[in-house]
Design a protein around this motif. Sequence first.
Motif, PDB file in Angstrom:
ATOM      1  N   ALA A  44       0.822  -1.215   0.000  1.00  0.00           N
ATOM      2  CA  ALA A  44       0.000   0.000   0.000  1.00  0.00           C
ATOM      3  C   ALA A  44       0.850   1.257   0.000  1.00  0.00           C
ATOM      4  CB  ALA A  44      -0.951  -0.004   1.193  1.00  0.00           C
ATOM      5  N   VAL A  45       1.906   1.263   0.793  1.00  0.00           N
ATOM      6  CA  VAL A  45       2.713   2.488   0.850  1.00  0.00           C
ATOM      7  C   VAL A  45       3.478   2.698  -0.451  1.00  0.00           C
ATOM      8  CG1 VAL A  45       4.835   1.579   1.924  1.00  0.00           C
ATOM      9  CG2 VAL A  45       4.131   3.922   2.352  1.00  0.00           C
ATOM     10  N   ALA A  59      -1.694   2.056 -10.816  1.00  0.00           N
ATOM     11  CA  ALA A  59      -2.525   0.851 -10.998  1.00  0.00           C
ATOM     12  C   ALA A  59      -1.647  -0.371 -11.269  1.00  0.00           C
ATOM     13  CB  ALA A  59      -3.515   1.057 -12.139  1.00  0.00           C
ATOM     14  N   ILE A  60      -0.561  -0.164 -11.980  1.00  0.00           N
ATOM     15  CA  ILE A  60       0.370  -1.264 -12.280  1.00  0.00           C
ATOM     16  C   ILE A  60       0.892  -1.864 -10.978  1.00  0.00           C
ATOM     17  CG2 ILE A  60       2.619  -1.844 -13.296  1.00  0.00           C
ATOM     18  CD1 ILE A  60       2.078   0.510 -15.301  1.00  0.00           C
ATOM     19  N   HIS A  61       1.317  -1.002 -10.074  1.00  0.00           N
ATOM     20  CA  HIS A  61       1.914  -1.456  -8.822  1.00  0.00           C
ATOM     21  C   HIS A  61       0.878  -2.033  -7.870  1.00  0.00           C
ATOM     22  CE1 HIS A  61       4.834   1.081 -10.743  1.00  0.00           C
ATOM     23  NE2 HIS A  61       5.773   0.534  -9.985  1.00  0.00           N
ATOM     24  N   ALA A  62      -0.333  -1.480  -7.914  1.00  0.00           N
ATOM     25  CA  ALA A  62      -1.408  -2.020  -7.071  1.00  0.00           C
ATOM     26  C   ALA A  62      -1.719  -3.464  -7.469  1.00  0.00           C
ATOM     27  CB  ALA A  62      -2.661  -1.153  -7.184  1.00  0.00           C
ATOM     28  N   LEU A  96      -9.101  -1.063  -6.264  1.00  0.00           N
ATOM     29  CA  LEU A  96     -10.087  -0.133  -5.703  1.00  0.00           C
ATOM     30  C   LEU A  96      -9.391   1.109  -5.138  1.00  0.00           C
ATOM     31  CD1 LEU A  96     -13.077   0.442  -5.117  1.00  0.00           C
ATOM     32  CD2 LEU A  96     -12.780  -0.729  -2.921  1.00  0.00           C
ATOM     33  N   SER A  97      -8.121   0.967  -4.788  1.00  0.00           N
ATOM     34  CA  SER A  97      -7.373   2.112  -4.252  1.00  0.00           C
ATOM     35  C   SER A  97      -7.199   3.226  -5.282  1.00  0.00           C
ATOM     36  CB  SER A  97      -6.010   1.659  -3.725  1.00  0.00           C
ATOM     37  OG  SER A  97      -5.210   1.150  -4.779  1.00  0.00           O
ATOM     38  N   LEU A  98      -7.483   2.938  -6.559  1.00  0.00           N
ATOM     39  CA  LEU A  98      -7.418   3.980  -7.592  1.00  0.00           C
ATOM     40  C   LEU A  98      -8.403   5.112  -7.307  1.00  0.00           C
ATOM     41  CD1 LEU A  98      -7.038   1.821 -10.807  1.00  0.00           C
ATOM     42  CD2 LEU A  98      -5.463   3.621 -10.074  1.00  0.00           C
ATOM     43  N   VAL A  99      -9.376   4.864  -6.453  1.00  0.00           N
ATOM     44  CA  VAL A  99     -10.324   5.905  -6.055  1.00  0.00           C
ATOM     45  C   VAL A  99      -9.582   7.100  -5.453  1.00  0.00           C
ATOM     46  CG1 VAL A  99     -12.184   6.402  -4.385  1.00  0.00           C
ATOM     47  CG2 VAL A  99     -12.238   4.305  -5.735  1.00  0.00           C
ATOM     48  N   CYS A 100      -8.408   6.857  -4.891  1.00  0.00           N
ATOM     49  CA  CYS A 100      -7.631   7.929  -4.261  1.00  0.00           C
ATOM     50  C   CYS A 100      -7.032   8.900  -5.275  1.00  0.00           C
ATOM     51  CB  CYS A 100      -6.504   7.331  -3.419  1.00  0.00           C
ATOM     52  SG  CYS A 100      -7.083   6.440  -1.985  1.00  0.00           S
ATOM     53  N   SER A 123      -2.457   7.824   2.532  1.00  0.00           N
ATOM     54  CA  SER A 123      -1.920   6.461   2.572  1.00  0.00           C
ATOM     55  C   SER A 123      -2.864   5.507   3.292  1.00  0.00           C
ATOM     56  CB  SER A 123      -0.541   6.443   3.237  1.00  0.00           C
ATOM     57  OG  SER A 123       0.393   7.087   2.407  1.00  0.00           O
ATOM     58  N   LEU A 124      -3.511   5.999   4.348  1.00  0.00           N
ATOM     59  CA  LEU A 124      -4.485   5.177   5.058  1.00  0.00           C
ATOM     60  C   LEU A 124      -5.655   4.816   4.135  1.00  0.00           C
ATOM     61  CD1 LEU A 124      -5.445   3.899   7.731  1.00  0.00           C
ATOM     62  CD2 LEU A 124      -6.549   6.098   8.263  1.00  0.00           C
ATOM     63  N   ALA A 125      -6.114   5.790   3.356  1.00  0.00           N
ATOM     64  CA  ALA A 125      -7.200   5.521   2.405  1.00  0.00           C
ATOM     65  C   ALA A 125      -6.778   4.478   1.374  1.00  0.00           C
ATOM     66  CB  ALA A 125      -7.628   6.815   1.712  1.00  0.00           C
ATOM     67  N   VAL A 126      -5.525   4.560   0.911  1.00  0.00           N
ATOM     68  CA  VAL A 126      -5.030   3.584  -0.074  1.00  0.00           C
ATOM     69  C   VAL A 126      -5.111   2.178   0.495  1.00  0.00           C
ATOM     70  CG1 VAL A 126      -2.995   2.783  -1.347  1.00  0.00           C
ATOM     71  CG2 VAL A 126      -3.573   5.213  -1.358  1.00  0.00           C
ATOM     72  N   ILE A 127      -4.602   1.972   1.705  1.00  0.00           N
ATOM     73  CA  ILE A 127      -4.588   0.610   2.240  1.00  0.00           C
ATOM     74  C   ILE A 127      -5.988   0.125   2.598  1.00  0.00           C
ATOM     75  CG2 ILE A 127      -4.052   1.248   4.644  1.00  0.00           C
ATOM     76  CD1 ILE A 127      -2.303  -1.381   4.651  1.00  0.00           C
ATOM     77  N   LEU A 128      -6.826   0.998   3.131  1.00  0.00           N
ATOM     78  CA  LEU A 128      -8.190   0.568   3.470  1.00  0.00           C
ATOM     79  C   LEU A 128      -8.996   0.230   2.214  1.00  0.00           C
ATOM     80  CD1 LEU A 128      -9.090   2.966   6.429  1.00  0.00           C
ATOM     81  CD2 LEU A 128      -8.433   0.542   6.539  1.00  0.00           C
ATOM     82  N   LEU A 129      -8.784   0.985   1.149  1.00  0.00           N
ATOM     83  CA  LEU A 129      -9.470   0.676  -0.116  1.00  0.00           C
ATOM     84  C   LEU A 129      -8.945  -0.622  -0.727  1.00  0.00           C
ATOM     85  CD1 LEU A 129      -9.795   4.271  -1.557  1.00  0.00           C
ATOM     86  CD2 LEU A 129     -11.693   2.726  -1.028  1.00  0.00           C
ATOM     87  N   MET A 130      -7.651  -0.882  -0.578  1.00  0.00           N
ATOM     88  CA  MET A 130      -7.104  -2.165  -1.045  1.00  0.00           C
ATOM     89  C   MET A 130      -7.772  -3.319  -0.294  1.00  0.00           C
ATOM     90  SD  MET A 130      -3.018  -1.655  -1.488  1.00  0.00           S
ATOM     91  CE  MET A 130      -2.331  -1.291  -3.094  1.00  0.00           C
TER      92      MET A 130
END
Length: 197
Positions: A44-45, A59-62, A96-100, A123-130
């Motif tokens: 996530a980070v 998106a590639i890295h996610a 789903l973290s692309l929402v960020c 960053s918190l939003a990224v991991i929670l969305l993942m």
Amino acid sequence: MKRQLSLAQYRAIDLAILAALLAVFEFIIVRFTTTSYYAVSLAAVITAIVYMRWGWWGAIHAALAGVLFCFYYSGVAPPGQVKPEQYIIYSVGNLLSLVCVPFLKRRGPERVRDSAVESLLFSLAVILLMQGGRAAVALFLDPGRGAGVLGYFSTDALSILFTLVVTWIVRRLDGVFEEQRHYLTRIQEEQERQVHE
């Protein structure tokens, strides 16, 4: 006369380096710290850093992070625990973290980077969305899972802490947690200023 890299070449090299770092760190962390009860990941980070640097390219890295986690975990998990659909759950769910990204673009990457609170919330939003994306994909593939999808949050709780700590550190490093067009322009302006002084 030295040949300068184009922005596309610079971006490709940067994305490749970040993907390689993701692969190495995930290997080390998953192999040595992940169990059936909890998982630790820097996915996530690193994804948040790529979103900050290059936006949608993250998106590639996610997706890659999801594939790597499943692949590495299959080497330490009990036989049969990592099923083929896990690759779909993790790689597609992470997206789903692309929402960020639209939030980041609307708010302004520099404004987010300059604020410790906004950087951490991003960053918190990224991991929670993942995590939420994984749970949603798991439910879509098997609606009978029910409360079992909560495991995508509970087993990955330590990753939230890692994500916040690493974000706190990297946002202080020059150019790391920074939109790269802005960073390159800033560096060029600083170099020109030094030439004229």
